[in-house]
Design a protein around this motif. Structure first.
Motif, PDB file in Angstrom:
ATOM      1  N   LEU A  60     -10.101  -0.194  -2.125  1.00 26.00           N
ATOM      2  CA  LEU A  60      -9.010   0.366  -2.922  1.00 26.00           C
ATOM      3  C   LEU A  60      -8.364  -0.668  -3.823  1.00 26.00           C
ATOM      4  CD1 LEU A  60      -7.227   2.747  -0.377  1.00 26.00           C
ATOM      5  CD2 LEU A  60      -9.141   3.225  -1.912  1.00 26.00           C
ATOM      6  N   LYS A  61      -8.551  -1.951  -3.517  1.00 28.82           N
ATOM      7  CA  LYS A  61      -7.925  -2.984  -4.360  1.00 28.82           C
ATOM      8  C   LYS A  61      -8.911  -3.598  -5.353  1.00 28.82           C
ATOM      9  CE  LYS A  61      -8.417  -6.880  -1.102  1.00 28.82           C
ATOM     10  NZ  LYS A  61      -7.687  -7.910  -0.339  1.00 28.82           N
ATOM     11  N   ARG A  62     -10.118  -3.041  -5.426  1.00 24.02           N
ATOM     12  CA  ARG A  62     -11.090  -3.534  -6.412  1.00 24.02           C
ATOM     13  C   ARG A  62     -10.541  -3.317  -7.821  1.00 24.02           C
ATOM     14  NH1 ARG A  62     -16.466  -3.199  -4.112  1.00 24.02           N
ATOM     15  NH2 ARG A  62     -17.342  -3.627  -6.168  1.00 24.02           N
ATOM     16  N   ASP A  63     -10.763  -4.262  -8.692  1.00 23.83           N
ATOM     17  CA  ASP A  63     -10.239  -4.215 -10.055  1.00 23.83           C
ATOM     18  C   ASP A  63     -11.216  -3.442 -10.946  1.00 23.83           C
ATOM     19  OD1 ASP A  63      -8.807  -4.607 -12.338  1.00 23.83           O
ATOM     20  OD2 ASP A  63      -9.455  -6.683 -12.647  1.00 23.83           O
ATOM     21  N   ILE A  64     -11.063  -2.116 -10.961  1.00 20.40           N
ATOM     22  CA  ILE A  64     -11.912  -1.279 -11.801  1.00 20.40           C
ATOM     23  C   ILE A  64     -11.026  -0.274 -12.545  1.00 20.40           C
ATOM     24  CG2 ILE A  64     -14.014  -1.474 -10.428  1.00 20.40           C
ATOM     25  CD1 ILE A  64     -13.315   1.158  -9.094  1.00 20.40           C
ATOM     26  N   LYS A  73     -11.361  20.227   4.643  1.00 21.84           N
ATOM     27  CA  LYS A  73     -10.402  19.248   5.163  1.00 21.84           C
ATOM     28  C   LYS A  73     -10.728  17.862   4.617  1.00 21.84           C
ATOM     29  CE  LYS A  73     -12.768  18.280   9.575  1.00 21.84           C
ATOM     30  NZ  LYS A  73     -13.761  19.349   9.519  1.00 21.84           N
ATOM     31  N   VAL A  74      -9.676  17.049   4.530  1.00 22.84           N
ATOM     32  CA  VAL A  74      -9.810  15.643   4.167  1.00 22.84           C
ATOM     33  C   VAL A  74      -9.359  14.831   5.377  1.00 22.84           C
ATOM     34  CG1 VAL A  74      -9.065  13.817   2.596  1.00 22.84           C
ATOM     35  CG2 VAL A  74      -9.279  16.171   1.755  1.00 22.84           C
ATOM     36  N   PHE A  75     -10.131  13.798   5.727  1.00 26.33           N
ATOM     37  CA  PHE A  75      -9.776  13.031   6.920  1.00 26.33           C
ATOM     38  C   PHE A  75     -10.173  11.566   6.774  1.00 26.33           C
ATOM     39  CE2 PHE A  75     -14.148  14.196   7.539  1.00 26.33           C
ATOM     40  CZ  PHE A  75     -14.714  13.168   8.290  1.00 26.33           C
ATOM     41  N   PHE A  76      -9.745  10.771   7.763  1.00 25.13           N
ATOM     42  CA  PHE A  76     -10.028   9.334   7.788  1.00 25.13           C
ATOM     43  C   PHE A  76     -10.520   8.968   9.186  1.00 25.13           C
ATOM     44  CE2 PHE A  76      -6.289  10.451   5.339  1.00 25.13           C
ATOM     45  CZ  PHE A  76      -6.629  10.017   4.068  1.00 25.13           C
ATOM     46  N   TYR A  77     -11.408   7.984   9.246  1.00 23.75           N
ATOM     47  CA  TYR A  77     -11.881   7.483  10.548  1.00 23.75           C
ATOM     48  C   TYR A  77     -12.196   5.994  10.403  1.00 23.75           C
ATOM     49  CZ  TYR A  77     -14.457   7.040  14.908  1.00 23.75           C
ATOM     50  OH  TYR A  77     -14.877   6.654  16.161  1.00 23.75           O
ATOM     51  N   PRO A  78     -11.581   5.154  11.230  1.00 21.74           N
ATOM     52  CA  PRO A  78     -10.607   5.502  12.259  1.00 21.74           C
ATOM     53  C   PRO A  78      -9.306   6.027  11.665  1.00 21.74           C
ATOM     54  CG  PRO A  78     -10.769   3.130  11.993  1.00 21.74           C
ATOM     55  CD  PRO A  78     -11.855   3.704  11.158  1.00 21.74           C
ATOM     56  N   ALA A  79      -8.527   6.737  12.512  1.00 18.94           N
ATOM     57  CA  ALA A  79      -7.272   7.324  12.049  1.00 18.94           C
ATOM     58  C   ALA A  79      -6.306   6.221  11.644  1.00 18.94           C
ATOM     59  CB  ALA A  79      -6.661   8.170  13.160  1.00 18.94           C
ATOM     60  N   PRO A  80      -5.551   6.434  10.575  1.00 16.59           N
ATOM     61  CA  PRO A  80      -4.578   5.429  10.133  1.00 16.59           C
ATOM     62  C   PRO A  80      -3.556   5.115  11.225  1.00 16.59           C
ATOM     63  CG  PRO A  80      -4.873   7.148   8.483  1.00 16.59           C
ATOM     64  CD  PRO A  80      -5.572   7.617   9.708  1.00 16.59           C
ATOM     65  N   GLN A  81      -3.173   3.851  11.349  1.00 18.06           N
ATOM     66  CA  GLN A  81      -2.203   3.440  12.359  1.00 18.06           C
ATOM     67  C   GLN A  81      -0.780   3.829  11.965  1.00 18.06           C
ATOM     68  OE1 GLN A  81      -3.055   1.958  15.396  1.00 18.06           O
ATOM     69  NE2 GLN A  81      -5.083   2.576  14.681  1.00 18.06           N
ATOM     70  N   SER A  82      -0.540   3.942  10.685  1.00 19.81           N
ATOM     71  CA  SER A  82       0.797   4.287  10.195  1.00 19.81           C
ATOM     72  C   SER A  82       1.140   5.733  10.550  1.00 19.81           C
ATOM     73  CB  SER A  82       0.867   4.092   8.681  1.00 19.81           C
ATOM     74  OG  SER A  82       2.006   4.719   8.147  1.00 19.81           O
ATOM     75  N   LEU A 123      -2.338  12.839  -0.765  1.00 24.38           N
ATOM     76  CA  LEU A 123      -3.291  11.743  -0.917  1.00 24.38           C
ATOM     77  C   LEU A 123      -2.726  10.630  -1.798  1.00 24.38           C
ATOM     78  CD1 LEU A 123      -6.687  13.636  -1.263  1.00 24.38           C
ATOM     79  CD2 LEU A 123      -5.978  12.124   0.592  1.00 24.38           C
ATOM     80  N   THR A 124      -1.978  10.985  -2.817  1.00 25.71           N
ATOM     81  CA  THR A 124      -1.341   9.973  -3.658  1.00 25.71           C
ATOM     82  C   THR A 124      -0.409   9.107  -2.813  1.00 25.71           C
ATOM     83  OG1 THR A 124      -1.444  11.367  -5.638  1.00 25.71           O
ATOM     84  CG2 THR A 124       0.174   9.587  -5.634  1.00 25.71           C
ATOM     85  N   ALA A 125       0.368   9.752  -1.949  1.00 22.73           N
ATOM     86  CA  ALA A 125       1.291   9.017  -1.074  1.00 22.73           C
ATOM     87  C   ALA A 125       0.530   8.147  -0.082  1.00 22.73           C
ATOM     88  CB  ALA A 125       2.195   9.997  -0.332  1.00 22.73           C
ATOM     89  N   ILE A 126      -0.570   8.676   0.469  1.00 22.20           N
ATOM     90  CA  ILE A 126      -1.375   7.921   1.441  1.00 22.20           C
ATOM     91  C   ILE A 126      -1.978   6.682   0.790  1.00 22.20           C
ATOM     92  CG2 ILE A 126      -3.534   7.970   2.761  1.00 22.20           C
ATOM     93  CD1 ILE A 126      -2.850  10.888   3.467  1.00 22.20           C
ATOM     94  N   TYR A 127      -2.545   6.846  -0.394  1.00 19.42           N
ATOM     95  CA  TYR A 127      -3.164   5.708  -1.082  1.00 19.42           C
ATOM     96  C   TYR A 127      -2.109   4.667  -1.458  1.00 19.42           C
ATOM     97  CZ  TYR A 127      -7.927   7.497  -1.553  1.00 19.42           C
ATOM     98  OH  TYR A 127      -9.212   7.914  -1.292  1.00 19.42           O
ATOM     99  N   ASP A 128      -0.962   5.125  -1.943  1.00 19.68           N
ATOM    100  CA  ASP A 128       0.094   4.188  -2.337  1.00 19.68           C
ATOM    101  C   ASP A 128       0.590   3.393  -1.130  1.00 19.68           C
ATOM    102  OD1 ASP A 128      -0.106   5.004  -4.937  1.00 19.68           O
ATOM    103  OD2 ASP A 128       1.654   6.334  -4.887  1.00 19.68           O
ATOM    104  N   LYS A 129       0.766   4.061   0.003  1.00 15.87           N
ATOM    105  CA  LYS A 129       1.230   3.380   1.216  1.00 15.87           C
ATOM    106  C   LYS A 129       0.180   2.399   1.722  1.00 15.87           C
ATOM    107  CE  LYS A 129       4.388   6.965   2.931  1.00 15.87           C
ATOM    108  NZ  LYS A 129       5.587   6.096   3.027  1.00 15.87           N
ATOM    109  N   GLU A 167       0.094  -0.609  -0.565  1.00 14.18           N
ATOM    110  CA  GLU A 167       1.326  -1.374  -0.390  1.00 14.18           C
ATOM    111  C   GLU A 167       1.287  -2.205   0.899  1.00 14.18           C
ATOM    112  OE1 GLU A 167       6.092  -0.537   0.398  1.00 14.18           O
ATOM    113  OE2 GLU A 167       4.789   1.087  -0.305  1.00 14.18           O
ATOM    114  N   GLN A 168       0.758  -1.629   1.984  1.00 17.06           N
ATOM    115  CA  GLN A 168       0.690  -2.334   3.266  1.00 17.06           C
ATOM    116  C   GLN A 168      -0.300  -3.486   3.233  1.00 17.06           C
ATOM    117  OE1 GLN A 168      -0.231   0.783   6.050  1.00 17.06           O
ATOM    118  NE2 GLN A 168       1.840   1.629   6.050  1.00 17.06           N
ATOM    119  N   ASP A 169      -1.342  -3.342   2.387  1.00 16.66           N
ATOM    120  CA  ASP A 169      -2.343  -4.396   2.222  1.00 16.66           C
ATOM    121  C   ASP A 169      -2.959  -4.827   3.561  1.00 16.66           C
ATOM    122  OD1 ASP A 169      -3.902  -6.051   0.654  1.00 16.66           O
ATOM    123  OD2 ASP A 169      -2.515  -7.731   0.777  1.00 16.66           O
TER     124      ASP A 169
END
Length: 281
Positions: free
Chosen positions: A53-57, A93-102, A139-145, A148-150
């Protein structure tokens, strides 16, 4: 004269055989399309929240991912609306694995699904109408968070398949099961690092330096699943072909049919949209 007659017969036979073969392939394609039309949709979108997500493209990876999800939700809506909406069993559905810790991200992620079997009457249409805006907002909020957490724990796609999480989360009997994975192609999680000769449980720039590297195949039985991997983006362009090959061979080894596999490089959203259209339709 006899020679000319013989040549004519041979050529005619070849042409008839070719037409027959072409006709057979065409019929098989049409049959598969008809079978898909008759099945309810079960679409799963697996997002890789890693340091890709932090790749410069440009456009950013976030914008590319959101565009892809938006296009797929449009397709889902179009396929669900209509005279049969009240009987629809379609699911997305949209999901993540592993589940986000936040906990904030987990809360936002829990609302990224629409299962038409859970709605009745006019609520089915309302769910469809609200879906795209809700998915985009969350998803916008998830990506921004996440950015930001890096904090980049990785994306354990290998374990998701190998320990059969994919079976429970992405496969329904008698549905058309489509799993779309948005990832740069690198598979890694610190908790699941296994090596057996040239085969690994992960794919990194280091493993791709070995031309004989592969992914460990730990299971079979995925004949009823379509797997479409998009946004593949190796850090070394010279590894592109090998990365694609490693992923494709791994999926085939687990039983995914060749015609149900897509491994595609990242690109402008308009170009990726064309690729998505080709396998959805």
């Amino acid at each position: 004269m006899k020679t000319r007659i013989l040549i004519t017969i041979v050529c005619s036979t070849i042409l008839i055989g070719s037409c027959g073969s072409s006709g057979t392939k065409s019929n098989e394609t049409e049959t598969k399309k008809e079978q898909n039309v008759d099945k309810s949709l079960n679409i799963s979108i697996y997002l890789d929240l890693s340091d890709r997500l932090k790749r410069d493209i440009t456009p950013s990876q976030k914008d590319r991912d959101l565009a892809i999800v938006s296009f797929i939700t449009d397709y889902f809506k179009a396929q669900t609306l209509g005279p049969k909406i009240l009987q629809s069993k379609n699911n997305i559905k949209v999901f993540f694995y592993p589940a986000p810790q936040s906990s904030d991200i987990a809360t936002l992620a829990s609302d990224l699904s629409v299962d038409m079997q859970k709605f009745t009457g006019k609520d089915k249409r309302i769910a469809l109408e609200e879906m795209k805006e809700k998915f985009t907002k969350n998803l916008t909020a998830i990506y921004d968070k996440t950015i930001e957490q890096d904090d980049w724990p990785g994306c354990d796609i290998w374990d998701f398949f190998s320990n059969k999480n994919v079976d429970t989360q992405c496969i329904r009997k008698d549905f058309r099961n489509i799993l779309v994975i948005l990832t740069d192609g690198y598979l890694f999680d610190e908790k699941h690092k296994v090596q057996a000769g040239n085969a690994f449980s992960f794919v990194t720039p280091s493993t791709l330096k070995n031309p004989n590297s592969s992914l460990i195949v730990k299971r079979k039985g995925l004949e009823d699943l379509e797997v479409r991997i998009l946004e593949v983006n190796p850090t070394d362009i010279n590894h592109r072909d090998q990365l694609v090959s490693v992923l494709e061979n791994w999926l085939k080894g687990m039983g995914v049919k060749e015609e149900n596999i897509t491994v595609s490089e990242t690109g402008l959203p308009t170009n990726t949209e064309t690729i998505i259209e080709s396998f959805l339709n």
